[in-house]
Design a protein around this motif. Structure first.
Motif, PDB file in Angstrom:
ATOM      1  N   UNK A 216      -9.566  -1.607   3.179  1.00  0.00           N
ATOM      2  CA  UNK A 216      -8.380  -1.656   2.558  1.00  0.00           C
ATOM      3  C   UNK A 216      -7.756  -0.638   2.492  1.00  0.00           C
ATOM      4  N   UNK A 217      -7.757   0.126   3.536  1.00  0.00           N
ATOM      5  CA  UNK A 217      -6.655   1.752   3.560  1.00  0.00           C
ATOM      6  C   UNK A 217      -5.076   1.296   3.225  1.00  0.00           C
ATOM      7  N   UNK A 218      -4.904  -0.076   4.348  1.00  0.00           N
ATOM      8  CA  UNK A 218      -3.326  -0.746   4.159  1.00  0.00           C
ATOM      9  C   UNK A 218      -2.726  -0.330   2.583  1.00  0.00           C
ATOM     10  N   UNK A 219      -4.016  -1.410   1.988  1.00  0.00           N
ATOM     11  CA  UNK A 219      -3.701  -1.865   0.732  1.00  0.00           C
ATOM     12  C   UNK A 219      -3.395  -0.656  -0.070  1.00  0.00           C
ATOM     13  N   UNK A 220      -4.571   0.284   0.339  1.00  0.00           N
ATOM     14  CA  UNK A 220      -4.332   1.324  -0.381  1.00  0.00           C
ATOM     15  C   UNK A 220      -3.042   2.467  -0.653  1.00  0.00           C
ATOM     16  N   UNK A 221      -2.697   3.094   0.352  1.00  0.00           N
ATOM     17  CA  UNK A 221      -1.801   3.284   1.203  1.00  0.00           C
ATOM     18  C   UNK A 221      -0.429   2.417   0.393  1.00  0.00           C
ATOM     19  N   UNK A 222      -0.207   1.306   0.383  1.00  0.00           N
ATOM     20  CA  UNK A 222       0.627   0.306  -0.446  1.00  0.00           C
ATOM     21  C   UNK A 222       0.777   0.591  -1.821  1.00  0.00           C
ATOM     22  N   UNK A 223      -0.464   0.528  -2.767  1.00  0.00           N
ATOM     23  CA  UNK A 223      -0.128   0.675  -3.412  1.00  0.00           C
ATOM     24  C   UNK A 223      -0.108   2.876  -3.834  1.00  0.00           C
ATOM     25  N   UNK A 224      -0.380   3.182  -3.705  1.00  0.00           N
ATOM     26  CA  UNK A 224      -0.021   4.871  -3.886  1.00  0.00           C
ATOM     27  C   UNK A 224       1.574   4.603  -3.332  1.00  0.00           C
ATOM     28  N   UNK A 225       2.646   4.219  -2.709  1.00  0.00           N
ATOM     29  CA  UNK A 225       3.636   4.669  -2.141  1.00  0.00           C
ATOM     30  C   UNK A 225       4.554   3.951  -3.202  1.00  0.00           C
ATOM     31  N   UNK A 226       3.780   2.964  -3.878  1.00  0.00           N
ATOM     32  CA  UNK A 226       4.598   1.861  -4.598  1.00  0.00           C
ATOM     33  C   UNK A 226       4.512   3.471  -5.767  1.00  0.00           C
ATOM     34  N   UNK A 227       2.858   3.350  -6.371  1.00  0.00           N
ATOM     35  CA  UNK A 227       3.005   4.746  -7.483  1.00  0.00           C
ATOM     36  C   UNK A 227       3.942   6.096  -7.145  1.00  0.00           C
ATOM     37  N   UNK A 228       4.098   5.782  -6.445  1.00  0.00           N
ATOM     38  CA  UNK A 228       4.425   7.566  -6.453  1.00  0.00           C
ATOM     39  C   UNK A 228       6.130   7.008  -5.927  1.00  0.00           C
ATOM     40  N   UNK A 229       7.178   6.263  -6.419  1.00  0.00           N
ATOM     41  CA  UNK A 229       8.132   5.674  -6.174  1.00  0.00           C
ATOM     42  C   UNK A 229       8.347   5.215  -7.098  1.00  0.00           C
ATOM     43  N   UNK A 230       7.618   4.879  -8.141  1.00  0.00           N
ATOM     44  CA  UNK A 230       8.556   3.986  -9.454  1.00  0.00           C
ATOM     45  C   UNK A 230       7.382   5.644 -11.048  1.00  0.00           C
ATOM     46  N   UNK A 231       6.361   5.939 -10.408  1.00  0.00           N
ATOM     47  CA  UNK A 231       5.676   6.373 -11.774  1.00  0.00           C
ATOM     48  C   UNK A 231       6.692   6.859 -12.895  1.00  0.00           C
ATOM     49  N   UNK A 232       7.289   7.919 -11.505  1.00  0.00           N
ATOM     50  CA  UNK A 232       8.547   8.636 -12.528  1.00  0.00           C
ATOM     51  C   UNK A 232       9.468   7.758 -13.515  1.00  0.00           C
ATOM     52  N   UNK A 233      10.333   7.700 -12.424  1.00  0.00           N
ATOM     53  CA  UNK A 233      11.537   6.760 -13.350  1.00  0.00           C
ATOM     54  C   UNK A 233      10.811   5.597 -14.423  1.00  0.00           C
ATOM     55  N   UNK A 234       9.469   4.606 -14.350  1.00  0.00           N
ATOM     56  CA  UNK A 234       9.119   3.998 -15.041  1.00  0.00           C
ATOM     57  C   UNK A 234       8.512   4.568 -17.057  1.00  0.00           C
ATOM     58  N   UNK A 235       7.577   6.194 -16.429  1.00  0.00           N
ATOM     59  CA  UNK A 235       7.602   6.676 -17.688  1.00  0.00           C
ATOM     60  C   UNK A 235       9.088   6.635 -18.430  1.00  0.00           C
TER      61      UNK A 235
END
Length: 235
Positions: A216-235
């Motif tokens: 699951x490491x590659x899946x987690x990397x994608x999820x972390x990348x998306x969270x880092x990219x979008x968490x700020x603006x979406x908030x």
């Protein structure tokens, strides 16, 4: 020969009455409905034994399972938890056949009453349920398909307190994490999608924590990348 509607009704009622009359932790052996279904099960297992391919076996199980529906319905309605090889075997067949709602209905009863799997099944009941559902989901996901998320959630809830190897539980969390992650495109636009990503991260992290090599490491990397990219603006 298929049973008539009247015969199916009689079988269901008989199974319910006999299951209700059998004490917990004893065996259904000797009960008329159980013995009839066990004899049918032995015949059908011989048919399955003559088939080599798992896919072909699964297709035959799809055809066979309706024959046992009246018995299963009766036992689930009236049973007190008597040991029942027919019921536990049919639970596994339902998973193999992709009939997951039916399988989980039986699984809920089986786990509630601590029914024991027949000797030919090497795993404990909780482990078998969690791992078989997880592997079906992971297989579908690997092939680019989808798997019902509610089935995975229900399986995790049913087996949460069951003892099993960490590797087996990791498979279930991995399947849930992947199912959640695929619901979110690379361009996240809503707070709801971010919450889905966070839930995906929790499950993927848990899978890796339980079994480092779960995949699951590659899946987690994608999820972390998306969270880092979008968490700020979406908030």
């Amino acid at each position: 020969m298929a049973l008539s509607l009247a015969q199916r009704h009689r079988l269901r009622v008989l199974a319910e009455l006999e299951a209700a009359a059998t004490s917990p932790m004893t065996s259904m052996a000797g009960a008329t409905a159980y013995e009839l279904q066990l004899a049918q099960l032995i015949q059908d297992r011989l048919r399955l034994k003559n088939i080599q391919g798992n896919e072909a076996k699964a297709k035959l199980k799809v055809q066979l399972l309706p024959t046992y529906e009246p018995y299963v319905q009766g036992v689930l309605a009236g049973g007190n938890g008597a040991q029942d090889e027919v019921l536990t075997t049919l639970m596994v067949w339902a998973i193999d056949a992709g009939a997951f709602p039916d399988a989980l209905k039986i699984a809920s009863y089986v786990l509630k009453h601590n029914l024991i799997m027949p000797d030919r099944f090497a795993r404990t009941t909780g482990c078998l349920i969690a791992e078989e559902v997880a592997e079906a989901a992971l297989k579908a996901q690997k092939a680019g398909g989808e798997f019902d998320l509610q089935t995975l959630f229900e399986t995790e809830q049913l087996t949460r307190e069951q003892d099993m190897p960490d590797e087996a539980r990791a498979k279930l969390h991995l399947a849930i994490g992947r199912a959640l992650a695929t619901q979110v495109p690379d361009e996240v636009v809503s707070a709801e999608q971010l919450e889905t990503l966070k839930a995906a991260r929790d499950n993927l992290s848990r899978a890796i924590e339980l079994h480092t090599s779960c995949g699951g490491k590659k899946d987690l990397e994608r999820v972390d990348r998306l969270l880092k990219k979008h968490a700020g603006p979406a908030s």
